[in-house]
Design a protein around this motif. Structure first.
Motif, PDB file in Angstrom:
ATOM      1  N   GLY A 212     -31.835 -46.301  65.450  1.00 36.94           N
ATOM      2  CA  GLY A 212     -30.808 -45.367  66.162  1.00 36.94           C
ATOM      3  C   GLY A 212     -31.617 -44.084  66.599  1.00 36.94           C
ATOM      4  N   LEU A 214     -32.578 -41.604  69.247  1.00 36.95           N
ATOM      5  CA  LEU A 214     -32.285 -41.233  70.884  1.00 36.95           C
ATOM      6  C   LEU A 214     -33.339 -40.128  71.140  1.00 36.95           C
ATOM      7  CD1 LEU A 214     -28.523 -41.378  71.299  1.00 36.95           C
ATOM      8  CD2 LEU A 214     -30.372 -43.320  72.119  1.00 36.95           C
ATOM      9  N   CYS A 228     -32.307 -37.136  68.569  1.00 36.77           N
ATOM     10  CA  CYS A 228     -31.225 -37.375  67.460  1.00 36.77           C
ATOM     11  C   CYS A 228     -31.022 -38.826  66.948  1.00 36.77           C
ATOM     12  CB  CYS A 228     -29.599 -36.928  68.049  1.00 36.77           C
ATOM     13  SG  CYS A 228     -29.153 -38.454  69.036  1.00 36.77           S
ATOM     14  N   ARG A 229     -30.489 -38.849  65.796  1.00 41.75           N
ATOM     15  CA  ARG A 229     -30.371 -40.478  65.351  1.00 41.75           C
ATOM     16  C   ARG A 229     -28.853 -40.557  65.359  1.00 41.75           C
ATOM     17  NH1 ARG A 229     -33.854 -43.196  62.177  1.00 41.75           N
ATOM     18  NH2 ARG A 229     -35.314 -41.328  61.758  1.00 41.75           N
ATOM     19  N   THR A 230     -28.526 -41.766  65.987  1.00 40.79           N
ATOM     20  CA  THR A 230     -27.122 -42.015  66.241  1.00 40.79           C
ATOM     21  C   THR A 230     -26.529 -42.478  64.895  1.00 40.79           C
ATOM     22  OG1 THR A 230     -27.661 -44.198  66.814  1.00 40.79           O
ATOM     23  CG2 THR A 230     -27.517 -42.789  68.338  1.00 40.79           C
ATOM     24  N   SER A 231     -27.289 -43.181  64.072  1.00 42.06           N
ATOM     25  CA  SER A 231     -26.740 -43.833  62.970  1.00 42.06           C
ATOM     26  C   SER A 231     -27.517 -44.057  61.835  1.00 42.06           C
ATOM     27  CB  SER A 231     -25.881 -44.977  63.059  1.00 42.06           C
ATOM     28  OG  SER A 231     -25.448 -45.768  61.947  1.00 42.06           O
ATOM     29  N   THR A 238     -30.799 -49.707  68.946  1.00 39.15           N
ATOM     30  CA  THR A 238     -30.057 -49.415  70.117  1.00 39.15           C
ATOM     31  C   THR A 238     -30.198 -50.301  71.260  1.00 39.15           C
ATOM     32  OG1 THR A 238     -30.796 -47.140  69.809  1.00 39.15           O
ATOM     33  CG2 THR A 238     -30.056 -47.564  71.937  1.00 39.15           C
ATOM     34  N   SER A 257     -25.218 -49.770  70.457  1.00 40.33           N
ATOM     35  CA  SER A 257     -25.806 -49.959  69.286  1.00 40.33           C
ATOM     36  C   SER A 257     -25.575 -51.278  68.333  1.00 40.33           C
ATOM     37  CB  SER A 257     -25.963 -48.612  68.225  1.00 40.33           C
ATOM     38  OG  SER A 257     -26.699 -49.033  67.225  1.00 40.33           O
ATOM     39  N   ARG A 263     -21.605 -44.851  72.200  1.00 41.84           N
ATOM     40  CA  ARG A 263     -21.660 -43.104  72.091  1.00 41.84           C
ATOM     41  C   ARG A 263     -21.747 -42.654  73.526  1.00 41.84           C
ATOM     42  NH1 ARG A 263     -23.652 -45.433  67.609  1.00 41.84           N
ATOM     43  NH2 ARG A 263     -22.793 -44.709  65.700  1.00 41.84           N
ATOM     44  N   TYR A 265     -22.649 -39.289  75.585  1.00 42.10           N
ATOM     45  CA  TYR A 265     -23.247 -37.964  75.367  1.00 42.10           C
ATOM     46  C   TYR A 265     -23.116 -37.408  76.969  1.00 42.10           C
ATOM     47  CZ  TYR A 265     -25.299 -39.278  70.973  1.00 42.10           C
ATOM     48  OH  TYR A 265     -25.425 -39.633  69.686  1.00 42.10           O
ATOM     49  N   LEU A 272     -22.211 -35.127  71.873  1.00 40.55           N
ATOM     50  CA  LEU A 272     -21.450 -36.148  71.761  1.00 40.55           C
ATOM     51  C   LEU A 272     -19.917 -35.985  72.272  1.00 40.55           C
ATOM     52  CD1 LEU A 272     -21.365 -39.138  70.846  1.00 40.55           C
ATOM     53  CD2 LEU A 272     -20.802 -38.392  68.685  1.00 40.55           C
ATOM     54  N   HIS A 275     -17.105 -41.504  70.742  1.00 43.29           N
ATOM     55  CA  HIS A 275     -17.632 -42.600  69.886  1.00 43.29           C
ATOM     56  C   HIS A 275     -16.794 -43.578  69.682  1.00 43.29           C
ATOM     57  CE1 HIS A 275     -19.731 -43.755  65.889  1.00 43.29           C
ATOM     58  NE2 HIS A 275     -19.508 -44.653  66.620  1.00 43.29           N
TER      59      HIS A 275
END
Length: 291
Positions: A212, A214, A228-231, A238, A257, A263, A265, A272, A275
């Motif tokens: 996750g 980015l 950042c980490r999306t999840s 990803t 993902s 998401r 951005y 963000l 979502h």
């Protein structure tokens, strides 16, 4: 259509060749992508000859009916026609959804056999991309006739077709941390990021990871702009990233993902904006359309 969704990515992500690793996994899907050089019945003399081919092969010899990859088939034990026929007979395309290829063919515009859709210019083996699983996508980008961006192991490279020079833009094997400060950015960054996809457009580069991650970089600036980490989902790989302009002209990127999320951005402030959540993983999200 769901992307890679099983097993620990560390089980098959390493610096070894994809084909060799596929043999270790015992997964037949890795062997259904057509014959490779290792599949050819070559003796030692033929292999030695193949290793002497030039790294770059231009268009001029090809127009004289030379092989597009520079292979001089007359020196080998098999013919190009025989090898192509064998590959067409034995090649098995991998599909998530049965018969999806036939259904898509009915809706797509049919091409003409002798139509001119593109023209070969140059083949080079001096720069090698690393795509460690056949379901990974967008790890090679051509932003112009002469500029190619690619993933080679842990390095993101730029290769110029004019100069023949490759330049490392980012190395994620070690520690990567942002130099700019934006709300939500992980200032501690990441270490040993396994990149699964990326996007390059208008001096902007966004790489997505298996966990996750980015990582955003402006190509005309030093250092990393945003991380950042999306999840923190167990399966947050990803799948795809798309950089695009909104109707107002703002530059955004979308990251789809395996955690079933897409998401959106804003790339000016790296915030963000939206979502979207779905019932299954999304493979791609070009210009707001989800697949």
């Amino acid at each position: 259509m769901c992307s890679y969704g099983g097993g620990d990515v560390d089980d098959w992500y390493d610096d070894s060749d994809t084909d060799d690793h596929a043999e270790d996994t015992g997964d037949d899907r890795h062997h259904q992508q057509g014959a490779r050089n290792s599949d050819l019945d070559l003796d030692d003399e033929d292999r030695t000859f193949l290793s002497q081919f030039p790294d770059t092969w231009g268009a001029a010899p090809t127009r004289k009916e030379k092989d597009i990859q520079g292979i001089q088939w007359e020196r080998l034990a098999i013919t190009r026609e025989w090898y192509r026929q064998t590959r067409l007979q034995e090649y098995k395309n991998y599909e998530n959804i049965p018969n999806s290829g036939e259904e898509a063919a009915e809706e797509c515009k049919q091409t003409e056999k002798d139509g001119m859709y593109y023209e070969f210019r140059k083949n080079t083996r001096s720069v090698k991309s690393t795509i460690l699983h056949f379901q990974l996508r967008n790890l090679v980008w051509a932003t112009s006739k002469h500029d190619v961006y690619l993933m080679s192991h842990y390095s993101v490279l730029h290769w110029s077709a004019l100069s023949g020079v490759d330049t490392e833009l980012m190395n994620v094997q070690g520690h990567v941390a942002p130099k700019e400060k934006h709300p939500g950015s992980l200032l501690e960054g990441f270490s040993q990021t396994k990149v699964s996809t990326m996007a390059v457009k208008d001096n902007l580069l966004v790489a997505g990871g298996f966990q996750g991650e980015l990582i955003c970089k402006h190509l005309d600036r030093e250092g990393i702009s945003f991380c950042c980490r999306t999840s923190h989902d167990d399966n947050a790989l990803t799948n795809a990233i798309e950089i695009f302009n909104t109707s107002s002209g703002a530059v955004h990127f979308m990251a789809s993902s395996n955690d079933n999320g897409v998401r959106d951005y804003d790339m000016e402030r790296f915030q963000l904006c939206n979502h979207f959540q779905f019932d299954c993983p999304v493979n791609a999200s070009p210009f707001g359309y989800f697949f």
